[in-house]
Design an enzyme around this catalytic site. Structure first.
Site, PDB file in Angstrom:
ATOM      1  N   SER A  16     -24.039   4.725  -6.572  1.00 19.02           N
ATOM      2  CA  SER A  16     -24.276   3.506  -5.803  1.00 19.02           C
ATOM      3  C   SER A  16     -25.402   2.706  -6.461  1.00 19.02           C
ATOM      4  O   SER A  16     -26.424   3.275  -6.865  1.00 19.02           O
ATOM      5  CB  SER A  16     -24.629   3.842  -4.354  1.00 19.02           C
ATOM      6  OG  SER A  16     -24.735   2.651  -3.606  1.00 19.02           O
ATOM      7  N   GLU A  17     -25.210   1.384  -6.559  1.00 22.33           N
ATOM      8  CA  GLU A  17     -26.127   0.534  -7.319  1.00 22.33           C
ATOM      9  C   GLU A  17     -27.571   0.624  -6.845  1.00 22.33           C
ATOM     10  O   GLU A  17     -28.498   0.378  -7.613  1.00 22.33           O
ATOM     11  CB  GLU A  17     -25.722  -0.944  -7.215  1.00 22.33           C
ATOM     12  CG  GLU A  17     -24.363  -1.284  -7.740  1.00 22.33           C
ATOM     13  CD  GLU A  17     -23.330  -1.271  -6.630  1.00 22.33           C
ATOM     14  OE1 GLU A  17     -23.031  -0.176  -6.118  1.00 22.33           O
ATOM     15  OE2 GLU A  17     -22.823  -2.346  -6.284  1.00 22.33           O
ATOM     16  N   ASN A  18     -27.773   0.907  -5.559  1.00 21.10           N
ATOM     17  CA  ASN A  18     -29.144   0.914  -5.046  1.00 21.10           C
ATOM     18  C   ASN A  18     -29.922   2.185  -5.382  1.00 21.10           C
ATOM     19  O   ASN A  18     -31.032   2.364  -4.894  1.00 21.10           O
ATOM     20  CB  ASN A  18     -29.161   0.649  -3.523  1.00 21.10           C
ATOM     21  CG  ASN A  18     -28.360   1.667  -2.748  1.00 21.10           C
ATOM     22  OD1 ASN A  18     -27.374   2.194  -3.254  1.00 21.10           O
ATOM     23  ND2 ASN A  18     -28.776   1.945  -1.529  1.00 21.10           N
TER      24      ASN A  18
END
Lengths: 218, 230, 218, 230
Positions: A47-49
């Site tokens: 996930s990008e975060n």
């Protein structure tokens, strides 16, 4: 789109998620693919975060206030989850460690161009991480309904909307068909149960090659 | 959904390295140097290697084994003063040595691992360091283009790893290890222990296994990993 | 250099290490300065190999095999030590978080040029972290014997050796004097007990300004 | 030798921020957003701010308070889709919005914090992202120069800190926080707890206090830090 056709599309996309892969699933349809991946498949969800090894969506009463995915859903950890900062997160993306990125789309062109972040004058919330996900994953898949809400084709010979990435889409999954984008252009690979080639041609605004042999159904 | 399992034998992991490969070696002095992987690289013997490491270790240690065995064609490094073999081979032009300022070396590796092409800095302007480098101005200020430094392989030493390759480093043994692990086409880790999934707290993983290709467990630590007696 | 003169030089340099600072001390004389810093001074010692908050040198029997400083000495931790990778370590240096870098030198010029890493044909082990330490600390101090082992001056009007950094030295501590490098050139600030101005001028190969008032002794 | 003590009151820490300042705000959605520091920034009221944050939070949260209070002149961000105020002010041209791809935003901030001038990447080649950017070729391949993104201030949320500013982040609340802490002239941290020196294991410090200027302890966490009910 019948829920049946949607489910078959999701299931078909899930079949391309294989053991050993690190995968990023975009918000919406791409995330829904997950429920069709066999629980025994050994996959690292990114996930990008700042998460590798994203776990299941959390029940509201079990949500950790500090643990969301890039779409804002409260998620859980699994044995082996790792957290890191946003620069490291996109280092994973840009350095080619994503084996597969599955994205939604407004438009995809037969040359692999993707438009999924901006509709000038109507929708411009910013690109988030879409550009890097679409440009740098080893394989880029698009999963979307074959036509928009007005029934217009979303697979085109050329995108009219601002591009997310130029020429990087490898495969398109829709409720009607699976296409590959190859050096020879758009190639039909599979066709949905109950969809005819004529229907598909009518609702696809780009020419595509049709293999000589029987088309697999999904 | 389990994470992929990347455990490997040391022989199999190193066998991917052929003649002419570029190989990053973690470590700053003894801490973090993957001595067992290097020893296996000596045993298997590929030649004409480009070795990228902060330093050249000392006599009879790590990089020195590769140098003495004639496997190194080029060394990209920041300092080799503690290794007389490296100094001699450089002076005899038996190996090529490219010196890079330590922080620029770290950053060229990191930038490669982050999938970028290079970066611009003013480090070394007005010194010999600027020789041969493309000048790039940023907002009117002069800078030097530093190119991303990738490698075919990274050999990394970790204190702990899980089977997916999530890594934990001890103290000052971290140094170049996580950076190199990000910057190679294939990253091979030797770990003092492979721990079960979930043993490493998710916040305390120093490098995600997403960057790692093979994890080798060390059964015992040879003496070379110990405190250097001077 | 008498051990007394050396001790006074080290003590004088230590007096410029103030509470609140983050400091990097080079190998050799710079590191020796530390023993003259008051234990109550609140200072963060940085080491290039990835430590902020370096503790005391360890007794051999207490050495941690994984805990050396950039000079290879076994050191200990203090409450509040942090470890990080080499990229972060030099981010501290390049982004101006070092309040002071103390370095040794082969030559320093009156314009602030420093040469301390290479003697062509004789000594070229590589620059390590010296270039960044000399170019990017907020203040750069050089601590060295006033002359080399043959008695030749090390403070020159121009360096003849390859430069480490161009024009970044702020202050020079020797066994004979303290100089600042200012917009007006080299300025004498203090002079060692027992050193005469005439001796100093004879052993300094650069002109320097002498203040009108009495020179502090150290 | 003790480490410097950087504890501060929230009012004093924020009072350094004047009209026209550039301010980085940590956080990706709720996790990691320094809501208490932002609320104090609203209370003290400096105007004409350039705000740099991954997103614009949601209605009645964080960045939204600054927007509603008319303190923001420019927003540098990757995505504002969850904040209708930000969308409206952008469409009315009441604020300037600069969109940056998320990973490029992260890296421009990191590169500033690492004391570099910029970096070269091929992200966005062939799209509108390349407009206005200097082209730099590296080894014959076309790239775009991305400039370092600095700020006067960084406001950062940490789970734990010590008095020197060594920081520990929870789960996905890390995101942009350590990067921004490195990239500002003055870095102000709010911590859910300030713990005694030595409580954070040296290996598990996520950001060294060497990058931090002021540490503010939060006495209680307002509801805005909690799980968002949708």
């Amino acid at each position: 789109m019948s829920s049946n056709a949607k489910a078959r599309m999701l299931k078909r996309a899930a079949a391309d998620i294989l053991s050993g892969m690190t995968v990023n699933l975009g918000i919406g349809l791409p995330t829904e693919v997950l429920q069709y991946v066999s629980p025994s498949t050994a996959v690292c969800l990114h996930s990008e975060n700042g998460i590798a090894g994203v776990g299941q969506v959390s029940a509201p009463e079990k949500a950790d206030r500090n643990l969301i995915d890039a779409g804002g859903a409260y998620v859980s950890i699994i044995p082996g989850t790792a957290f890191f900062d946003s620069a490291v997160s996109f280092a994973i993306v840009r350095s080619g460690r994503l084996d597969l990125s599955l994205l939604g789309a407004f438009q995809v062109a037969s040359n692999g161009d993707l438009a999924n972040w901006k509709i000038p004058g109507k929708f411009s919330p910013g690109m988030g991480g879409a550009i890097e996900l679409a440009q740098k994953a080893r394989r880029v898949g698009v999963i979307m309904m074959h036509t928009d809400s007005k029934g217009n084709p979303k697979i085109l010979s050329q995108c009219s909307l601002p591009l997310t990435a130029k020429g990087h889409v490898n495969r398109i999954y829709t409720d009607m068909a699976v296409f590959d984008i190859t050096a020879e252009g758009l190639c039909l690979r599979e066709i949905a149960d109950g969809t005819s080639l004529a229907e598909l041609e009518a609702l696809t605004s780009a020419t595509f090659r049709v293999p000589n042999q029987d088309l697999p159904r999904f | 959904m389990p994470l992929p399992d990347k455990r490997s034998s040391i022989g199999e992991a190193i066998s991917a390295i052929g003649d002419g490969a570029s190989v990053m070696l973690g470590g700053f002095g003894v801490p973090g140097t993957p001595f067992c992987l290097i020893r296996e690289l000596v045993r298997q013997g590929p030649r004409n290697l480009t070795v990228i490491k902060n330093d050249a270790n000392e006599a009879r240690m790590g990089v020195d084994w590769l140098l003495e065995n004639g496997q190194v064609a080029k060394l990209v490094t920041s300092h080799i003063g503690l290794n007389p073999t490296a100094m001699r081979l450089m002076n005899e032009a038996a190996i090529e040595v490219e010196f890079v300022p330590q922080g620029i070396l770290a950053e060229r590796i990191r930038v490669a691992g982050a999938g970028m092409m290079g970066f611009v800095s003013d480090i070394g302007l007005g010194t010999a360091v600027e020789e041969g480098k493309q000048r790039v101005s940023v907002d009117g200020k002069p800078g030097l283009l530093e190119t991303a430094l990738r490698a075919d392989f990274a050999l990394v030493h970790a204190n702990k790893a899980d089977a997916f390759g999530n890594l934990y480093f001890s103290a000052a043994a971290r140094n170049f290890n996580p950076l190199m692990a990000m910057a190679a086409s294939r990253t091979i880790v030797e770990a003092e222990a492979i721990v079960p999934f979930g043993t490493l707290a998710p916040e305390n993983v120093h490098l995600s296994g997403a960057f790692v290709d093979a994890v080798v467990e060390l059964n015992e630590l040879p003496e070379v990993y110990g405190v250097v007696q001077r």
